[in-house]
Design an enzyme around this catalytic site. Structure first.
Site, PDB file in Angstrom:
ATOM      1  N   ALA A  48       2.765  -3.873  -5.894  1.00  0.00           N
ATOM      2  CA  ALA A  48       3.034  -2.942  -4.798  1.00  0.00           C
ATOM      3  C   ALA A  48       1.781  -2.714  -3.960  1.00  0.00           C
ATOM      4  O   ALA A  48       1.850  -2.657  -2.724  1.00  0.00           O
ATOM      5  CB  ALA A  48       3.553  -1.613  -5.346  1.00  0.00           C
ATOM      6  N   ASP A  49       0.635  -2.557  -4.598  1.00  0.00           N
ATOM      7  CA  ASP A  49      -0.615  -2.371  -3.866  1.00  0.00           C
ATOM      8  C   ASP A  49      -0.853  -3.523  -2.905  1.00  0.00           C
ATOM      9  O   ASP A  49      -1.193  -3.326  -1.731  1.00  0.00           O
ATOM     10  CB  ASP A  49      -1.791  -2.283  -4.845  1.00  0.00           C
ATOM     11  N   CYS A  50      -0.713  -4.748  -3.425  1.00  0.00           N
ATOM     12  CA  CYS A  50      -1.038  -5.923  -2.619  1.00  0.00           C
ATOM     13  C   CYS A  50      -0.003  -6.166  -1.529  1.00  0.00           C
ATOM     14  O   CYS A  50      -0.348  -6.511  -0.394  1.00  0.00           O
ATOM     15  CB  CYS A  50      -1.171  -7.148  -3.514  1.00  0.00           C
ATOM     16  N   ASP A 106       0.893   1.639  -9.336  1.00  0.00           N
ATOM     17  CA  ASP A 106       1.705   0.440  -9.161  1.00  0.00           C
ATOM     18  C   ASP A 106       2.869   0.381 -10.148  1.00  0.00           C
ATOM     19  O   ASP A 106       4.002   0.082  -9.778  1.00  0.00           O
ATOM     20  CB  ASP A 106       0.805  -0.794  -9.312  1.00  0.00           C
ATOM     21  N   LEU A 128       3.992   2.292  -0.487  1.00  0.00           N
ATOM     22  CA  LEU A 128       3.833   1.281  -1.527  1.00  0.00           C
ATOM     23  C   LEU A 128       5.144   1.047  -2.272  1.00  0.00           C
ATOM     24  O   LEU A 128       5.469  -0.087  -2.638  1.00  0.00           O
ATOM     25  CB  LEU A 128       2.733   1.692  -2.502  1.00  0.00           C
TER      26      LEU A 128
END
Length: 360
Positions: free
Chosen positions: A169-171, A142, A201
């Site tokens: 970024a992950d979420c 991230d 991502l």
């Protein structure tokens, strides 16, 4: 059963993804009523062994994003493992995967092959940089995606960039992936055809940077941390420390809220300084001194009922036990696992709690 848990009834999701982005996307689809089959390599995916151990004997992180799913461990490098996966995909609507570009090809499960074999299947690939990026094979997490895309420029203190938590970024990739899959399923109802969705991502944070992109276009710099309206540059939108060491949050962006704060603070002269040039270091210094002379309880008594966008900063344990969180019923414990449910009410009801992860 809550109506929200029926929206995707009859939809089957096969999830090959690992860690957070893909599993979170399929978890939200599960809350909407889908059946989710989680495919892991022999011995289980890495997330089982990262983080504190939960009540099921593996990491609580794993349960946090996999409760309610049916688990199956397959070795996709073997003919038997691939045959089982292909059998599952016969009746599947969606497949998530998070391998680097090219890995599915090496496994003999290329997107082209899967699209040909299962034309109604919606395939969602969640990877780092995207197949058409020169960085497609590079590793990253991230903080790397945020660093390369200008996000860290505006996050943290003036002295140091800090990666936000939870991982942005992950979420965001997870939710963009899920929303695109839902749109693809809707489009399939019209055409009968599935498709391949790829969400990188690194790409997923850019739509969240809409305001920063405007700033970058106009001044060539974006929003330097600690200097813009919403990242620490304004006195009316930041945190302050009280005399007893607590933090308070002030979000009085609009004039009416800032005026209400200034009046409640007995400093009406601050209102005229609302538009002092950013960063408002002098005004911030005055507010820092002001709050340093008050206990947290005094702040709550003085500002808690005033319409000035003010509240005490809670830690997560305090937030979970707070009256507003409990009243909404969207963060609850089931079988020793904390569940953050899909954050929506339908016809006045929240989603149901998820069943435990079930290993087949």
């Amino acid at each position: 059963m809550s109506r929200i848990n029926q929206f995707l009834k009859g939809t089957r999701v096969v999830d090959l993804s690992r860690h957070l982005p893909g599993p979170l996307a399929s978890l939200m689809m599960l809350d909407l009523g889908a059946e989710v089959i989680k495919i892991e390599p022999p011995g289980g995916e890495e997330l089982r062994f990262i983080g504190p151990q939960g009540p099921q004997g593996h990491s609580g992180y794993f349960d946090a994003v996999n409760s309610g799913k049916l688990g199956l461990q397959l070795n996709l490098k073997t003919d038997a493992g691939k045959a089982t996966l292909l059998e599952l995909l016969q009746n599947a609507d969606v497949m998530f995967e998070s391998f680097r570009p090219g890995v599915l090809n090496k496994l003999g499960l290329s997107v082209e092959f899967l699209r040909r074999e299962f034309p109604r299947l919606v395939i969602c690939s969640l990877n780092g940089y995207g197949e058409h990026s020169p960085l497609q094979q590079d590793v990253g997490h991230d903080i790397n995606y945020l660093a390369m895309n200008g996000v860290l420029e505006g996050t943290g203190t003036a002295e140091q960039a800090l990666a936000p938590w939870p991982p942005l970024a992950d979420c965001s990739a997870s939710l963009f992936g899920m929303s695109t899959v839902l749109a693809a399923l809707l489009e399939r109802e019209r055409t009968g055809n599935g498709c391949h969705v790829e969400v990188a991502l690194a790409d997923s944070v850019m739509p969240l940077m809409a305001f920063s992109l405007v700033e970058a276009q106009q001044n060539g710099a974006g929003m330097p941390r600690g200097e813009a309206l919403l990242n620490g540059g304004a006195a009316r939108y930041r945190t302050y420390k009280t005399a007893d060491g607590h933090l308070v949050a002030l979000g009085a962006v609009e004039p009416k809220f800032w005026q209400a704060f200034c009046q409640a603070a007995d400093h009406p002269e601050w209102f005229e300084r609302m538009h002092d040039p950013l960063p408002q270091n002098d005004l911030q210094g005055e507010l820092e001194q002001y709050f340093a002379g008050l206990q947290a309880q005094e702040c709550e008594q003085r500002f808690g009922s005033v319409e000035c966008c003010f509240n005490l900063v809670s830690n997560l344990a305090q937030a979970i036990e707070s009256e507003p969180i409990k009243a909404r019923g969207l963060v609850r414990e089931q079988d020793g696992v904390m569940q953050a449910l899909y954050p929506a009410y339908v016809d006045g009801k929240p989603p149901n709690l998820r069943a435990p992860f079930k290993q087949q």
